[in-house]
Design an enzyme around this catalytic site. Structure first.
Site, mmCIF file in Angstrom:
data_model
loop_
_atom_site.group_PDB
_atom_site.id
_atom_site.type_symbol
_atom_site.label_atom_id
_atom_site.label_comp_id
_atom_site.label_asym_id
_atom_site.label_seq_id
_atom_site.Cartn_x
_atom_site.Cartn_y
_atom_site.Cartn_z
ATOM 1 N N ALA A 88 7.218 14.630 9.316
ATOM 2 C CA ALA A 88 7.903 15.785 9.885
ATOM 3 C C ALA A 88 7.811 15.813 11.407
ATOM 4 O O ALA A 88 8.803 16.078 12.096
ATOM 5 C CB ALA A 88 7.309 17.063 9.295
ATOM 6 N N HIS B 264 -20.577 21.982 21.432
ATOM 7 C CA HIS B 264 -21.570 21.796 20.371
ATOM 8 C C HIS B 264 -21.822 23.116 19.664
ATOM 9 O O HIS B 264 -21.922 24.138 20.331
ATOM 10 C CB HIS B 264 -22.877 21.283 20.972
ATOM 11 C CG HIS B 264 -23.967 21.131 19.952
ATOM 12 N ND1 HIS B 264 -23.968 20.091 19.044
ATOM 13 C CD2 HIS B 264 -25.039 21.905 19.660
ATOM 14 C CE1 HIS B 264 -25.027 20.225 18.250
ATOM 15 N NE2 HIS B 264 -25.694 21.323 18.600
HETATM 16 P P1 FAD Z 1 14.534 16.666 5.598
HETATM 17 O O1 FAD Z 1 13.387 17.550 5.795
HETATM 18 O O2 FAD Z 1 14.595 15.868 4.347
HETATM 19 O O3 FAD Z 1 15.826 17.581 5.695
HETATM 20 C C1 FAD Z 1 17.102 17.105 5.469
HETATM 21 C C2 FAD Z 1 17.997 18.267 5.108
HETATM 22 O O4 FAD Z 1 19.344 17.801 5.129
HETATM 23 C C3 FAD Z 1 17.774 18.826 3.707
HETATM 24 O O5 FAD Z 1 17.586 20.211 3.773
HETATM 25 C C4 FAD Z 1 19.060 18.484 2.956
HETATM 26 O O6 FAD Z 1 19.448 19.491 2.024
HETATM 27 C C5 FAD Z 1 20.065 18.431 4.094
HETATM 28 N N1 FAD Z 1 21.232 17.615 3.808
HETATM 29 C C6 FAD Z 1 21.282 16.354 3.301
HETATM 30 N N2 FAD Z 1 22.547 15.917 3.216
HETATM 31 C C7 FAD Z 1 23.329 16.933 3.681
HETATM 32 C C8 FAD Z 1 24.714 17.089 3.859
HETATM 33 N N3 FAD Z 1 25.572 16.104 3.563
HETATM 34 N N4 FAD Z 1 25.163 18.260 4.336
HETATM 35 C C9 FAD Z 1 24.312 19.273 4.658
HETATM 36 N N5 FAD Z 1 22.986 19.165 4.528
HETATM 37 C C10 FAD Z 1 22.498 18.009 4.055
HETATM 38 N N6 FAD Z 1 5.396 15.023 6.452
HETATM 39 C C11 FAD Z 1 4.427 15.385 7.308
HETATM 40 O O7 FAD Z 1 4.531 15.084 8.493
HETATM 41 N N7 FAD Z 1 3.347 16.108 6.892
HETATM 42 C C12 FAD Z 1 3.167 16.459 5.594
HETATM 43 O O8 FAD Z 1 2.175 17.096 5.250
HETATM 44 C C13 FAD Z 1 4.169 16.068 4.656
HETATM 45 N N8 FAD Z 1 4.052 16.401 3.354
HETATM 46 C C14 FAD Z 1 5.042 16.035 2.480
HETATM 47 C C15 FAD Z 1 4.870 16.355 1.130
HETATM 48 C C16 FAD Z 1 5.832 16.003 0.211
HETATM 49 C C17 FAD Z 1 5.654 16.367 -1.234
HETATM 50 C C18 FAD Z 1 7.016 15.320 0.648
HETATM 51 C C19 FAD Z 1 8.091 14.966 -0.321
HETATM 52 C C20 FAD Z 1 7.179 14.982 1.989
HETATM 53 C C21 FAD Z 1 6.188 15.337 2.905
HETATM 54 N N9 FAD Z 1 6.280 14.995 4.252
HETATM 55 C C22 FAD Z 1 5.298 15.351 5.130
HETATM 56 C C23 FAD Z 1 7.455 14.268 4.787
HETATM 57 C C24 FAD Z 1 8.426 15.262 5.458
HETATM 58 O O9 FAD Z 1 8.820 16.221 4.513
HETATM 59 C C25 FAD Z 1 9.629 14.529 6.000
HETATM 60 O O10 FAD Z 1 9.223 13.484 6.852
HETATM 61 C C26 FAD Z 1 10.524 15.480 6.787
HETATM 62 O O11 FAD Z 1 10.946 16.545 5.987
HETATM 63 C C27 FAD Z 1 11.748 14.738 7.342
HETATM 64 O O12 FAD Z 1 12.526 15.630 8.054
HETATM 65 P P2 FAD Z 1 14.102 15.442 8.228
HETATM 66 O O13 FAD Z 1 14.528 16.547 9.116
HETATM 67 O O14 FAD Z 1 14.404 14.049 8.621
HETATM 68 O O15 FAD Z 1 14.726 15.621 6.778
#
Ligand code: FAD
Ligand code: NAI
Length: 466
Positions: A321, A445
């Site tokens: 994230a 500390h």
């Molecule tokens: P995403 O968060 O995946 O968001 C993408 C968004 O785009 C989604 O809401 C989706 O609906 C939307 N979307 C897709 N296609 C379309 C479209 N055509 N039109 C409109 N909307 C669309 N990372 C960490 O750093 N720390 C953690 O503790 C952590 N824990 C995690 C736990 C789990 C169970 C999982 C599955 C992942 C975890 N991650 C964690 C990873 C983290 O969730 C991702 O790296 C992060 O969410 C990526 O962000 P993003 O903005 O690239 O995409």
């Protein structure tokens, strides 16, 4: 309405990108196909998993750690339904926070699936089937990632689940079989073990947490085993028979050999995530992908099509994230004509188990593979006053520094609160610190971060408390 920027996807990459662009004076819209903002991270990832990790850790502590501190509580009883409500409230609070930030920054939110029909044109199809086309100067793809499927195994999110189903199980499974000893397998495996499940983790490789420092992985595995998790390394699941009351899971050695059948109530498939680009129209508009199906970008997050950029899980790099967020900021600054930049050498990674496992920079394995001469400083939490006071002495800090210049190349921490402690290492590395710089910085500390200072002293073989 014509925008300066449309961001498709509102995960940590997308919504942060939109806010930074708005701060820089752009007229911005975000498009989101889920009913709520925040993406995987807020809805089905980071936030709900951390809420369950927190609650389950307290549940376990109340069961065994309170009595020795003289806190008398009766044996804790699990109200799983309420624990899931607690988790949902954590999600809801965070999603509302993003809603507020969109309003505060005057960002238009358009719900529906976005498709790029041409550079500068995004068609949005709402849940009720209505479509509209938005016009913009720039597009940022921030559509994230999805679960990697395992061939021949169907995820029903009830008995055979991905991380999404594992966040909403209605009952604690008697036996949970996890496929994949990566971050999700260990975090969610820990949640359900703490709540009472017998957890077996089947991992293809002969180690857990591939990519992390192998000494850290080995020691962590020992700690997880002490907690009651079972690991089957060098093994693969070939099928899951769902016809009976119990699932029958066939496991065989990765290199081939005799099949063993294990019983399970729930199987969690956690073998990685893949970039999500379904329905985006990338092929039609000519956006190139790399060999692993990720949107191909240059050092400025630009795709091969002018005016279309991409960030986050959908492009190369760690699927984290904070990496997505930093790319969101950088791409907005680049679009605004500034010099946005992400330093990929300093992206911390944290596994939020107990103890936590945190790292930044190079592992010892990386340095060996690169033939890079280095010095190591290690300090165990058994010798840290605060860890002793809290009786949380598992783990250690390990600092890797360049043999010639003493510059810090990597820091690895196993221990309570390692996720917070790694921030100090990341700041030091961003400033190009030497281990001597950390060693000569006064640390309060009694705190756990004193172990970071001692590990830095240990690089020069002059740790005080060891
Ligand atoms: P995403 O968060 O995946 O968001 C993408 C968004 O785009 C989604 O809401 C989706 O609906 C939307 N979307 C897709 N296609 C379309 C479209 N055509 N039109 C409109 N909307 C669309 N990372 C960490 O750093 N720390 C953690 O503790 C952590 N824990 C995690 C736990 C789990 C169970 C999982 C599955 C992942 C975890 N991650 C964690 C990873 C983290 O969730 C991702 O790296 C992060 O969410 C990526 O962000 P993003 O903005 O690239 O995409
Ligand atoms: P992962 O890549 O961390 O681990 C997957 C594991 O499955 C690896 O150990 C791999 O060797 C193993 N594997 C692959 N195929 C297999 C097979 N057929 N049989 C057995 N084992 C197999 O992926 P995971 O845990 O699914 O997480 C996905 C992503 O989500 C990660 O990239 C991570 O960055 C992110 N995430 C981050 C978290 C955090 O920062 N705390 C928490 C959860 C997820």
């Amino acid at each position: 309405m014509s925008y300066d920027l449309i961001v498709i996807g509102t995960g940590p990459g997308g919504y942060v990108c939109a806010i930074r662009a708005a701060q820089l004076g752009m007229k911005v819209a975000v498009v989101e196909k889920r009913a709520s903002l925040g993406g995987t991270c807020l809805n089905i990832g980071c936030i709900p998993s951390k809420a369950l990790l927190h609650a389950s850790e307290l549940f376990e502590e109340a069961g065994h750690a309170f009595a020795k501190m003289g806190i008398g509580v009766s044996k804790p009883k699990l109200d799983l339904k309420q624990m899931l409500v607690f988790k949902d409230e954590a999600v809801d609070g965070n999603v509302k926070g993003v809603d507020f930030l969109m309003k505060k920054n005057k960002i238009d939110v358009v719900y529906g699936a976005g498709r790029i029909t041409a550079p500068g044109k995004v068609e949005v199809k709402a849940a009720d089937g209505k479509t509209q086309t938005l016009e913009t100067k720039n597009i940022v793809i921030a559509t994230g990632s999805d679960v990697t499927q395992l061939k021949g195994i169907t995820i029903d999110e009830k008995r055979v689940v991905s991380s999404t189903g594992a966040l909403t199980l209605e009952k604690v499974p008697e036996k949970l079989l996890v496929i994949g000893a990566g971050v999700i397998g260990l975090e969610l495996g820990s949640v359900w073990r703490r709540l009472g499940a017998q957890v077996t983790v089947v991992e293809f490789l002969d180690r857990i947490l591939p990519g992390m420092d192998s000494e850290v992985a080995r020691q962590s595995q020992r700690l997880f085993e002490k907690q009651g998790m079972t690991f089957k390394l060098g093994s693969k699941v070939t099928s899951v028979d769902t016809s009976g009351k119990k699932l029958k899971v066939n496991v065989e050695p990765a290199k081939g050999g005799e099949t063993e059948t294990l019983d399970a109530d729930v199987v969690l498939v956690a073998i990685g995530r893949v970039p999500y680009i379904e329905g985006l129209g990338l092929q039609e508009v000519g956006v190139a992908l790399d060999e692993r199906g990720r949107v191909k970008t240059d050092a400025h997050f630009a795709t091969n099509v002018p005016g279309i950029y991409a960030i986050g899980d959908v492009i190369a790099g760690p699927m984290l994230a904070h990496k997505a967020e930093d790319e969101g900021v950088a791409v907005s600054e680049i679009i605004a004509g500034q010099a946005g930049h992400v330093n990929y050498d300093v992206i911390p990674a944290v596994v939020y188990t107990y103890p936590e496992i945190a790292s930044v920079g190079k592992s010892e394995d990386d340095l060996k593979a690169e033939n890079h001469a280095y010095n190591v400083g290690k300090f165990p939490f058994t010798a840290n006053g605060r860890a002793k006071a809290n009786q949380q002495t598992e783990g250690f800090v390990k600092i890797l520094a360049d043999a010639k210049t003493d510059r810090v190349l990597g820091v690895h921490i196993v221990g309570a609160d390692a996720g917070n402690m790694i921030a100090e290492a990341a700041v030091a590395m961003e400033f190009g610190a030497s281990s001597e710089d950390i060693a000569r910085t006064c640390h309060a500390h009694p705190t756990l971060p004193e172990a970071v200072k001692e590990a830095a002293l240990a690089v020069d073989k002059r740790a005080i408390h060891m």
